[in-house]
Design a protein around this motif. Structure first.
Motif, PDB file in Angstrom:
ATOM      1  N   LYS A 199      -6.021   6.423   9.004  1.00 10.91           N
ATOM      2  CA  LYS A 199      -6.923   7.448   8.469  1.00 10.91           C
ATOM      3  C   LYS A 199      -7.476   8.342   9.572  1.00 10.91           C
ATOM      4  O   LYS A 199      -7.728   9.531   9.346  1.00 10.91           O
ATOM      5  N   LEU A 217      -6.913  -4.122   8.034  1.00  8.33           N
ATOM      6  CA  LEU A 217      -8.076  -3.236   7.957  1.00  8.33           C
ATOM      7  C   LEU A 217      -8.164  -2.338   9.194  1.00  8.33           C
ATOM      8  O   LEU A 217      -8.471  -1.142   9.089  1.00  8.33           O
ATOM      9  N   GLN A 264      -4.349   3.314   1.563  1.00  7.59           N
ATOM     10  CA  GLN A 264      -5.056   2.042   1.522  1.00  7.59           C
ATOM     11  C   GLN A 264      -4.039   0.915   1.446  1.00  7.59           C
ATOM     12  O   GLN A 264      -3.031   1.031   0.741  1.00  7.59           O
ATOM     13  N   GLY A 304       0.813  -1.211   0.000  1.00  9.12           N
ATOM     14  CA  GLY A 304       0.000   0.000   0.000  1.00  9.12           C
ATOM     15  C   GLY A 304       0.846   1.259   0.000  1.00  9.12           C
ATOM     16  O   GLY A 304       0.548   2.234  -0.707  1.00  9.12           O
ATOM     17  N   VAL A 357      -5.341   0.362   8.954  1.00 15.04           N
ATOM     18  CA  VAL A 357      -5.676   1.403   7.973  1.00 15.04           C
ATOM     19  C   VAL A 357      -6.681   2.388   8.556  1.00 15.04           C
ATOM     20  O   VAL A 357      -6.569   3.609   8.351  1.00 15.04           O
TER      21      VAL A 357
END
Length: 407
Positions: free
Chosen positions: A357, A350, A365, A46, A353
Motif C-alpha cells: 500500500k 500484514l 488486502q 488476496g 500488505v
C-alpha cells in the motif's frame, strides 16, 4: 482407545514442556516453512479476490454476449465464410421474445466510417447502430434518444457523442448540432440528441439499427448482449440461446459464439490455482526441512528415554502403546511448530500488505480463508505422522531387557 490416545497426547505435551527450549530450536525449520506457506497462500488468495472484484466491476457476470463467427478453419487455415447466419433487428426481436428466462438485451452494430457533412467537410467517426443504448452510457447533455416507435418505423434520426458534436460546431456544440442532418448511405439522419463528454472518447454517431441495410449487417454482423436477472440463470440462458440460434438462424454449428463473463472469472481462478500450487511446492521444501527437525527431536528423545521405554514395556506396555506415544508426540510438536508458523505468517502478511500500500495505490488486502488454515493443519498432522513414524517404530522395537541394561 480414545482414552489411550488422549493419554498419549497428554504425555507428549508434558515432554514438550520439559524440553521446551530444545524443541523450539529443533522446530525452527517448520515454523519458518509454515510461516512462508501461510504468507504465500494468504497473499495469493488476496490477489485472486482483488482480480475477481476488478472483473466484476468492469463487466457484468450476468451478461451473455452473442457474436457471429465469419471465419472457418480448414487445415489449420482461417478462411472467410461465404454464407453464415447473423442477426438483424427483426431476428433479434424474435430471438428476444423466444427466450423463456427474463433478460434485457440490445443489438449493436459498429463500423468506422467517413461521414460527409452538409458543408462538404468529412469527419471520421464510429457509426453505431443500436436498438437501445446501455444504461451506463445514457448521459444526455442535450436533446433526446430515439424511441422504440422511431426504431420500428425506421425513422432517419440519430444522436451523437460530444466528440462528434465538437467536430461539427466547436466548443459550444450541444445545442448547435441539434436539428442538423448527417448524410449516411443515402439517408439524411436528423440529430436529435448529444451525449455528455467522457474521457478519451472518439467521434461516434448512434442511429437505429433497423435503418441499416442487409449487406452492411452481413459484412459486419452486429453483436447482441443480454443481461439476465440472476447470475445463476446465465448458463441456462446460454443453452437456450445456443439452441434457438442453431435452430432458427445458423447455417452451421460454428456461426455463433455465445460468451459469458463467468469464463473470465474461471480462467483467473485457474491461473491463481496454478500459481498457488507452484508456490506451495516451492515453499513446501522448507516445510520438509522442518519435518526433518521434528524427526531429529524424536530420535534424540528415543535415545535419551531408552530406559523409560524399557521400563514401560517391562510393565506391560505393548508395541502399539509405545508407537502411539511417540506418534502423538510427533504430531504435537508439528502442531506446535505450525501454530507458531501460522502466527509468524499472519504477521509477515500484514507487514507485506503495508509495504504494498505504501508503494502503490492498489487497494490490496490479504485474504485469510478457511482453506488456508485447513491446509496448515493437515500439513502439520502429515509431517508429524510421516517424520514421526521411524522414531516411533524404533522406540517400539526396543527390547525391554536391553533397554533397562543401558542404565
Amino acid at each position: 482407545m480414545l482414552k489411550k490416545l488422549l493419554s498419549s497426547f497428554a504425555l507428549a505435551l508434558h515432554t514438550v514442556r520439559t524440553r521446551l527450549f530444545h524443541t523450539l530450536l529443533s522446530i525452527l525449520g517448520i515454523v519458518i516453512g509454515v510461516g512462508a506457506l501461510v504468507t504465500v497462500l494468504s497473499l495469493i488468495d488476496g490477489m485472486e479476490k482483488f482480480a475477481k472484484e476488478q472483473i466484476t466491476t468492469t463487466t457484468s457476470l450476468k451478461a451473455v454476449m452473442i457474436e457471429t463467427n465469419t471465419y472457418k478453419r480448414v487445415n489449420d487455415v482461417m478462411l472467410k465464410k461465404q454464407e453464415y447466419g447473423y442477426l438483424n433487428y427483426d431476428r433479434f426481436k424474435k430471438f428476444s421474445d423466444a427466450m423463456a428466462i427474463p433478460a434485457t438485451g440490445y443489438i449493436e452494430f459498429r463500423k468506422n466510417s467517413e461521414v460527409l457533412l452538409a458543408d462538404s467537410s468529412r469527419v471520421g467517426a464510429g457509426v453505431v447502430g443500436v436498438n437501445t443504448i446501455h444504461p451506463a452510457m445514457v448521459k444526455l447533455k442535450a436533446g433526446r434518444l430515439f424511441t422504440t416507435k422511431e426504431l420500428a418505423a425506421k425513422t432517419p434520426v440519430a444522436f451523437v457523442n460530444h466528440a462528434f458534436a465538437k467536430q461539427i460546431s466547436g466548443k459550444d456544440s450541444a445545442q448547435n448540432v441539434l436539428g442538423q442532418t448527417i448524410p449516411y448511405h443515402n439517408k439524411a439522419l436528423k440529430v436529435i440528441g448529444v451525449l455528455k463528454p467522457v474521457p478519451r472518447e472518439r467521434p461516434e454517431v448512434y442511429l437505429p439499427v433497423s435503418l441499416l441495410a442487409e449487406d452492411e449487417l452481413k459484412a459486419d454482423p452486429p453483436r447482441v448482449v443480454f443481461e439476465v436477472d440472476e447470475v445463476e440463470q446465465v448458463q441456462a440462458f446460454k443453452k437456450d440461446a445456443e439452441l434457438w440460434l442453431r435452430t432458427n438462424v445458423a447455417r452451421d454449428s460454428t456461426d455463433f459464439k455465445v460468451i459469458t463473463n463467468e469464463g473470465r472469472v474461471e480462467q483467473a481462478a485457474k491461473g491463481f490455482l496454478l500459481f498457488r500450487v507452484i508456490m506451495g511446492l516451492i515453499v513446501g521444501i522448507s516445510v520438509i526441512v522442518g519435518g526433518i527437525g521434528v524427526m531429529n527431536v524424536l530420535l534424540i528423545s528415543v535415545t535419551e528415554r531408552t530406559v523409560e521405554i524399557g521400563v514401560r514395556k517391562a510393565m506391560g506396555a505393548k508395541k502399539r502403546d509405545i508407537l502411539m506415544q511417540f506418534l502423538a508426540e510427533s504430531v504435537t510438536v508439528s502442531l506446535f511448530g505450525s501454530f507458531l508458523g501460522l502466527v509468524l505468517g499472519v504477521l509477515a502478511t500484514l507487514g507485506i500488505v503495508l509495504i504494498i500500500k505504501a508503494l502503490t495505490d492498489v487497494p490490496f488486502q490479504a485474504a485469510y480463508t478457511l482453506d488456508t488454515f485447513l491446509v496448515i493443519t493437515i500439513v502439520a498432522i502429515v509431517i508429524g505422522i510421516v517424520f514421526g513414524t521411524y522414531p516411533a517404530m524404533r522406540a517400539a522395537k526396543l527390547n525391554p531387557v536391553e533397554a533397562i541394561r543401558r542404565e
